[in-house]
Design an enzyme around this catalytic site. Structure first.
Site, mmCIF file in Angstrom:
data_model
loop_
_atom_site.group_PDB
_atom_site.id
_atom_site.type_symbol
_atom_site.label_atom_id
_atom_site.label_comp_id
_atom_site.label_asym_id
_atom_site.label_seq_id
_atom_site.Cartn_x
_atom_site.Cartn_y
_atom_site.Cartn_z
ATOM 1 N N LYS A 197 0.862 -1.181 0.000
ATOM 2 C CA LYS A 197 0.000 0.000 0.000
ATOM 3 C C LYS A 197 0.894 1.224 0.000
ATOM 4 O O LYS A 197 1.702 1.419 0.907
ATOM 5 C CB LYS A 197 -0.911 0.009 1.230
ATOM 6 C CG LYS A 197 -1.771 1.268 1.316
ATOM 7 C CD LYS A 197 -2.790 1.192 2.416
ATOM 8 C CE LYS A 197 -3.592 2.481 2.501
ATOM 9 N NZ LYS A 197 -4.617 2.426 3.540
ATOM 10 N N LYS A 250 -2.202 -1.508 -3.821
ATOM 11 C CA LYS A 250 -3.046 -0.324 -3.798
ATOM 12 C C LYS A 250 -2.186 0.912 -3.902
ATOM 13 O O LYS A 250 -1.206 0.997 -3.161
ATOM 14 C CB LYS A 250 -3.808 -0.316 -2.473
ATOM 15 C CG LYS A 250 -4.676 0.887 -2.236
ATOM 16 C CD LYS A 250 -5.285 0.782 -0.877
ATOM 17 C CE LYS A 250 -6.072 2.034 -0.597
ATOM 18 N NZ LYS A 250 -6.600 2.055 0.726
HETATM 19 C C1 PBG Z 1 -7.215 3.850 5.436
HETATM 20 C C2 PBG Z 1 -7.654 3.591 4.058
HETATM 21 C C3 PBG Z 1 -7.496 4.494 3.004
HETATM 22 C C4 PBG Z 1 -8.086 3.925 1.895
HETATM 23 C C5 PBG Z 1 -8.565 2.669 2.262
HETATM 24 N N1 PBG Z 1 -8.281 2.467 3.615
HETATM 25 C C6 PBG Z 1 -6.959 5.861 3.015
HETATM 26 C C7 PBG Z 1 -5.610 6.103 3.538
HETATM 27 O O1 PBG Z 1 -4.778 5.187 3.683
HETATM 28 O O2 PBG Z 1 -5.368 7.250 3.852
HETATM 29 C C8 PBG Z 1 -8.144 4.599 0.557
HETATM 30 C C9 PBG Z 1 -9.149 4.082 -0.401
HETATM 31 C C10 PBG Z 1 -9.425 4.986 -1.542
HETATM 32 O O3 PBG Z 1 -8.768 6.031 -1.771
HETATM 33 O O4 PBG Z 1 -10.356 4.665 -2.288
HETATM 34 N N2 PBG Z 1 -6.867 2.832 6.253
#
Ligand code: PBG
Length: 327
Positions: A197, A250
């Site tokens: 991520k 991601k």
């Molecule tokens: C946070 C989380 C995020 C997303 C999914 N879980 C945001 C972040 O890490 O700040 C982002 C998903 C998206 O942008 O569609 N745990």
């Protein structure tokens, strides 16, 4: 003469040689919910709604009827319930456990996935517990956070979640969550780990949807540097060794090389998350009449699958499933 165009000559031939095909069963629908009885359109994500509990159950049922096997839940938590240690995240009657119970009661065959991270519940807006060093530096405490994530995962498992999905990027959390679930008698609850991520600007619209942006600092000490490739291989090996059942990359579209490499590195199923910013780019270009929405959305999803994803988390899940069904 060798003529590759022969294999592209007619729709019938093209359909025979096609290497990648999309199905509704490839999709996981991310859904937002809140305590409110009213459904609220999300300003930062046109076409996406934050649902009341009742509407969530209805909408998830519609998605499931279109062949979508799973939803993943993201709660907007009231400011008054947020705290530095995010206690609300493992409250047995919190919004998420109630949503899990309602979804499983109404749609027993729907796979319910929950997000494991502190950000919606944390008054600091970070995925982990925040401490300030004497010099005023922001520190995200790893092991203290992991202990709370285990409580959160257990709480969701008790409520009936099929899969818990740690999105926090703390070290060692997959092994710790696996052990906590096993000790709690939840050997059959799976872990879909956010393995690679990245600290991405494409999450902006999502944070608007949940009001979960960090109050201070950024997420770069736990989410990965977008410039890094080998590090994704390292994270893949770790999550596999720690007992993850499925791995995730991601964002998806700008990280197809990472999806392909994770696919090669592991025999586990690979998921990819087409995130809020990717959604917004396609939606806004389509709304302006600049791109053909159906065509570009299906192409973007095909590209993600071609790169190696078995599953795609996408806000287009319902629309795409409808298009694939010829609607
Ligand atoms: C946070 C989380 C995020 C997303 C999914 N879980 C945001 C972040 O890490 O700040 C982002 C998903 C998206 O942008 O569609 N745990």
């Amino acid at each position: 003469m060798i003529r590759p165009r022969r294999n592209r000559r007619t729709p019938a031939i093209r359909s025979m040689v096609r290497e990648t095909s999309l199905q509704a069963s490839d999709f996981i629908l991310p859904m937002f919910l809140h305590e409110d009885g009213e459904d609220t359109p999300i300003a930062s994500m046109p076409g996406v709604t934050r649902w009341s509990l009742d509407s969530l159950v209805r909408e998830a049922g519609e998605a499931h009827a279109l062949g979508i096997p799973a939803v993943v839940l993201f709660p907007k938590i009231e400011e008054a319930l947020k705290s530095p240690l995010a206690e609300e995240c493992h409250h047995e009657n919190g919004l998420i456990p109630r949503a899990i119970r309602a979804l499983k009661a109404a749609h027993p065959t729907l796979c319910v996935i929950t997000d494991i991270a502190l950000d919606p519940y944390n008054s600091d807006g970070h995925d982990g517990v925040v401490q300030r060093s004497e010099r005023g530096e922001l520190i995200i405490l790893n092991d203290e956070t992991v202990a709370i994530l285990c409580e959160q995962a257990l709480c969701h498992a008790k409520a009936g979640a099929d899969i818990v999905s740690p999105s926090d990027m703390m070290d060692g959390r997959v092994a710790a969550i696996r052990e906590a679930l096993d000790d709690g008698g939840f050997q059959d609850v799976s872990i879909l780990s956010y393995t690679a991520k990245y600290a991405s600007a494409y999450y902006g619209p999502f944070r608007g949807a949940l009001d979960s942006a960090p109050k201070d600092g950024d997420k770069k000490t736990y989410q990965m540097d977008p410039a890094n490739f080998r590090e994704a291989v390292r994270e893949t090996r770790l999550d596999e060794a720690e007992g993850a059942d499925m791995l995730m990359v991601k964002p998806a579209g700008p990280y197809l090389d990472i999806i392909a490499r994770v696919r090669e590195t592991t025999t586990l199923p690979v998921a990819a998350y087409q995130v809020s910013g990717e959604y917004l780019m396609l939606k806004s270009a389509a709304a302006a009449g600049w791109l053909d929405e159906r065509a570009v959305v299906l192409e973007s999803l095909t590209g993600i699958k071609r790169a190696g994803a078995d599953m795609i988390l996408t806000y287009f899940a319902k629309q795409a499933a409808g298009w694939l069904a010829g609607k």
